[in-house]
Design a protein around this motif. Structure first.
Motif, PDB file in Angstrom:
ATOM      1  N   LEU A   1     -72.383 -67.790 -23.439  1.00  0.00           N
ATOM      2  CA  LEU A   1     -73.531 -67.759 -22.526  1.00  0.00           C
ATOM      3  C   LEU A   1     -74.727 -67.058 -23.175  1.00  0.00           C
ATOM      4  N   LEU A   2     -74.465 -65.974 -23.893  1.00  0.00           N
ATOM      5  CA  LEU A   2     -75.541 -65.263 -24.568  1.00  0.00           C
ATOM      6  C   LEU A   2     -76.170 -66.127 -25.658  1.00  0.00           C
ATOM      7  N   GLN A   3     -75.341 -66.884 -26.348  1.00  0.00           N
ATOM      8  CA  GLN A   3     -75.866 -67.794 -27.371  1.00  0.00           C
ATOM      9  C   GLN A   3     -76.691 -68.905 -26.732  1.00  0.00           C
ATOM     10  N   ASP A   4     -76.200 -69.447 -25.616  1.00  0.00           N
ATOM     11  CA  ASP A   4     -76.922 -70.522 -24.920  1.00  0.00           C
ATOM     12  C   ASP A   4     -78.289 -70.054 -24.423  1.00  0.00           C
ATOM     13  N   ILE A   5     -78.322 -68.881 -23.797  1.00  0.00           N
ATOM     14  CA  ILE A   5     -79.576 -68.397 -23.227  1.00  0.00           C
ATOM     15  C   ILE A   5     -80.570 -68.059 -24.331  1.00  0.00           C
ATOM     16  N   ASP A   6     -80.082 -67.612 -25.476  1.00  0.00           N
ATOM     17  CA  ASP A   6     -80.965 -67.322 -26.606  1.00  0.00           C
ATOM     18  C   ASP A   6     -81.577 -68.610 -27.159  1.00  0.00           C
ATOM     19  N   GLU A   7     -80.779 -69.656 -27.261  1.00  0.00           N
ATOM     20  CA  GLU A   7     -81.286 -70.933 -27.769  1.00  0.00           C
ATOM     21  C   GLU A   7     -82.259 -71.569 -26.770  1.00  0.00           C
ATOM     22  N   ILE A   8     -81.972 -71.442 -25.481  1.00  0.00           N
ATOM     23  CA  ILE A   8     -82.895 -71.959 -24.467  1.00  0.00           C
ATOM     24  C   ILE A   8     -84.246 -71.254 -24.585  1.00  0.00           C
ATOM     25  N   SER A   9     -84.221 -69.956 -24.834  1.00  0.00           N
ATOM     26  CA  SER A   9     -85.462 -69.196 -25.002  1.00  0.00           C
ATOM     27  C   SER A   9     -86.290 -69.751 -26.159  1.00  0.00           C
ATOM     28  N   ASP A  10     -85.625 -70.091 -27.264  1.00  0.00           N
ATOM     29  CA  ASP A  10     -86.336 -70.658 -28.422  1.00  0.00           C
ATOM     30  C   ASP A  10     -86.960 -71.999 -28.064  1.00  0.00           C
ATOM     31  N   TYR A  11     -86.205 -72.842 -27.377  1.00  0.00           N
ATOM     32  CA  TYR A  11     -86.725 -74.167 -27.008  1.00  0.00           C
ATOM     33  C   TYR A  11     -87.899 -74.055 -26.037  1.00  0.00           C
ATOM     34  N   ARG A  12     -87.814 -73.120 -25.122  1.00  0.00           N
ATOM     35  CA  ARG A  12     -88.904 -72.938 -24.151  1.00  0.00           C
ATOM     36  C   ARG A  12     -90.184 -72.465 -24.850  1.00  0.00           C
ATOM     37  N   GLN A  13     -90.050 -71.559 -25.791  1.00  0.00           N
ATOM     38  CA  GLN A  13     -91.217 -71.070 -26.509  1.00  0.00           C
ATOM     39  C   GLN A  13     -91.872 -72.176 -27.331  1.00  0.00           C
ATOM     40  N   GLU A  14     -91.055 -73.011 -27.949  1.00  0.00           N
ATOM     41  CA  GLU A  14     -91.619 -74.130 -28.707  1.00  0.00           C
ATOM     42  C   GLU A  14     -92.349 -75.100 -27.782  1.00  0.00           C
ATOM     43  N   ARG A  15     -91.769 -75.332 -26.606  1.00  0.00           N
ATOM     44  CA  ARG A  15     -92.398 -76.229 -25.637  1.00  0.00           C
ATOM     45  C   ARG A  15     -93.768 -75.708 -25.201  1.00  0.00           C
ATOM     46  N   PHE A  16     -93.857 -74.432 -24.911  1.00  0.00           N
ATOM     47  CA  PHE A  16     -95.127 -73.875 -24.450  1.00  0.00           C
ATOM     48  C   PHE A  16     -96.141 -73.746 -25.577  1.00  0.00           C
ATOM     49  N   TYR A  17     -95.661 -73.591 -26.780  1.00  0.00           N
ATOM     50  CA  TYR A  17     -96.583 -73.559 -27.917  1.00  0.00           C
ATOM     51  C   TYR A  17     -97.297 -74.904 -28.053  1.00  0.00           C
ATOM     52  N   HIS A  18     -96.551 -75.987 -27.957  1.00  0.00           N
ATOM     53  CA  HIS A  18     -97.159 -77.312 -28.095  1.00  0.00           C
ATOM     54  C   HIS A  18     -97.978 -77.701 -26.871  1.00  0.00           C
TER      55      HIS A  18
ATOM     56  N   GLN B   1     -81.137 -64.008 -17.965  1.00  0.00           N
ATOM     57  CA  GLN B   1     -80.809 -63.229 -19.157  1.00  0.00           C
ATOM     58  C   GLN B   1     -80.204 -61.875 -18.791  1.00  0.00           C
ATOM     59  N   LEU B   2     -80.848 -61.185 -17.864  1.00  0.00           N
ATOM     60  CA  LEU B   2     -80.357 -59.858 -17.472  1.00  0.00           C
ATOM     61  C   LEU B   2     -78.992 -59.934 -16.794  1.00  0.00           C
ATOM     62  N   ASP B   3     -78.811 -60.919 -15.920  1.00  0.00           N
ATOM     63  CA  ASP B   3     -77.540 -61.050 -15.202  1.00  0.00           C
ATOM     64  C   ASP B   3     -76.388 -61.373 -16.144  1.00  0.00           C
ATOM     65  N   ILE B   4     -76.659 -62.167 -17.165  1.00  0.00           N
ATOM     66  CA  ILE B   4     -75.601 -62.482 -18.131  1.00  0.00           C
ATOM     67  C   ILE B   4     -75.216 -61.226 -18.913  1.00  0.00           C
ATOM     68  N   LEU B   5     -76.210 -60.430 -19.262  1.00  0.00           N
ATOM     69  CA  LEU B   5     -75.934 -59.190 -19.987  1.00  0.00           C
ATOM     70  C   LEU B   5     -75.108 -58.205 -19.150  1.00  0.00           C
ATOM     71  N   GLU B   6     -75.231 -58.322 -17.828  1.00  0.00           N
ATOM     72  CA  GLU B   6     -74.526 -57.399 -16.940  1.00  0.00           C
ATOM     73  C   GLU B   6     -73.122 -57.887 -16.551  1.00  0.00           C
TER      74      GLU B   6
ATOM     75  N   GLU C   1     -82.664 -78.320 -24.881  1.00  0.00           N
ATOM     76  CA  GLU C   1     -82.720 -77.300 -23.833  1.00  0.00           C
ATOM     77  C   GLU C   1     -81.917 -77.740 -22.616  1.00  0.00           C
ATOM     78  N   ALA C   2     -82.074 -79.004 -22.236  1.00  0.00           N
ATOM     79  CA  ALA C   2     -81.312 -79.525 -21.099  1.00  0.00           C
ATOM     80  C   ALA C   2     -79.813 -79.482 -21.392  1.00  0.00           C
ATOM     81  N   ALA C   3     -79.444 -79.800 -22.631  1.00  0.00           N
ATOM     82  CA  ALA C   3     -78.025 -79.759 -23.009  1.00  0.00           C
ATOM     83  C   ALA C   3     -77.476 -78.332 -22.939  1.00  0.00           C
ATOM     84  N   GLN C   4     -78.292 -77.354 -23.333  1.00  0.00           N
ATOM     85  CA  GLN C   4     -77.845 -75.960 -23.257  1.00  0.00           C
ATOM     86  C   GLN C   4     -77.692 -75.497 -21.813  1.00  0.00           C
ATOM     87  N   VAL C   5     -78.544 -76.013 -20.918  1.00  0.00           N
ATOM     88  CA  VAL C   5     -78.409 -75.683 -19.499  1.00  0.00           C
ATOM     89  C   VAL C   5     -77.072 -76.191 -18.969  1.00  0.00           C
ATOM     90  N   VAL C   6     -76.685 -77.392 -19.383  1.00  0.00           N
ATOM     91  CA  VAL C   6     -75.385 -77.939 -18.967  1.00  0.00           C
ATOM     92  C   VAL C   6     -74.246 -77.084 -19.525  1.00  0.00           C
TER      93      VAL C   6
END
Length: 257
Positions: free
Chosen positions: A162-179, A142-147, A84-89
């Motif tokens: 950017l759309l691919q990065d934000i989608d992957e970050i979303s997956d990583y965040r959901q996994e983090r909160f699940y655990h 997410q919304l700003d990138i779409l615009e 997730e940190a790598a995708q932010v970079v």
């Protein structure tokens, strides 16, 4: 119940946990021994010793599988934080290359998002809670990138990335909160039950000093394995919690500069 020990420092929680497990092992052993007749036949001893070895082997197998399973989950959580940190970079670099006023505003929002993760969200993860501010900032990103409206081929490629990065970050965040909201695995409670059964089967031997010492050593070993399995099952709380170090590195050494 078991996870209450993680609220204490490891130097305090571990000895207390070990002491409780040792006592939990001694109580059924001494109780069962007191209920046995004064003279125990050799056949009874042989059966008890055979069942003791089998139950001990099953207990060891259960503890090892539980430890390995929890360890693999912790590794997955650590990997997701680093990715997730790598995708932010990656997002930061792509926005910097986009070269527009909208991208500049998004850069600042991305910096604020990362800072919120460090200053607020990680603390709430330890309490198994999510941070609404971080999620709000993420939603805005997410919304700003779409615009974004690319004006040339280079910007089109960057928007796609950017759309691919934000989608992957979303997956990583959901996994983090699940655990972050997981309860201690049921296997640990089963292992505790199996441990008490195993200790009960030792009752065919009288409580001599050497026997009590050996049982205490065995109980201590089981307790240590259970404690660290329990600690790893709570990846954002306790003495073995996952560190936000990847976000600290990218924020202080890269993004904030």
């Amino acid at each position: 119940m078991l996870d209450q020990f993680l609220n204490l420092p490891a130097a305090v929680g571990l000895p207390i946990f070990v002491l409780i497990i040792v006592v939990l092992g001694m109580v059924p052993y001494l109780l069962a021994y007191s209920l046995l007749p004064a003279q125990i036949s050799d056949e009874t001893k042989s059966v008890a010793q055979s069942v003791f070895r089998i139950s001990g082997a099953l207990l060891g197998l259960l503890l090892s599988l539980t430890f390995a399973d929890i360890r693999s989950e912790v590794t997955r959580v650590k990997d997701s934080v680093e990715l997730e940190a790598a995708q932010v970079v990656d997002m930061y670099n792509d926005l910097a290359r986009y070269d527009s006023e909208e991208a500049t505003a998004l850069l600042q929002k991305l910096i604020d998002f990362t800072k919120t993760i460090l200053d607020e969200e990680w603390v709430k993860l330890e309490e198994s809670r999510s941070d609404s501010k971080a999620w709000d900032l993420f939603g805005e990103l997410q919304l700003d990138i779409l615009e974004l409206k690319p004006e040339n081929e280079r910007q089109k490629v960057l928007v796609s990335r950017l759309l691919q990065d934000i989608d992957e970050i979303s997956d990583y965040r959901q996994e983090r909160f699940y655990h972050a909201k997981k309860d201690p695995p049921i296997y640990l409670y089963i292992a505790l039950f199996g441990f008490m059964i195993t200790m009960t089967l030792f009752c065919v031997h009288p409580p001599k000093l050497a026997s009590l010492l050996f049982m205490s050593m065995f109980s201590t070993f089981v307790a240590v394995v259970m404690y660290f399995s329990l600690a790893m099952s709570q990846p954002f709380d306790g003495p073995m919690s996952v560190s936000p170090r990847p976000f600290e590195v990218i924020y202080h050494d890269f993004i904030a500069n």
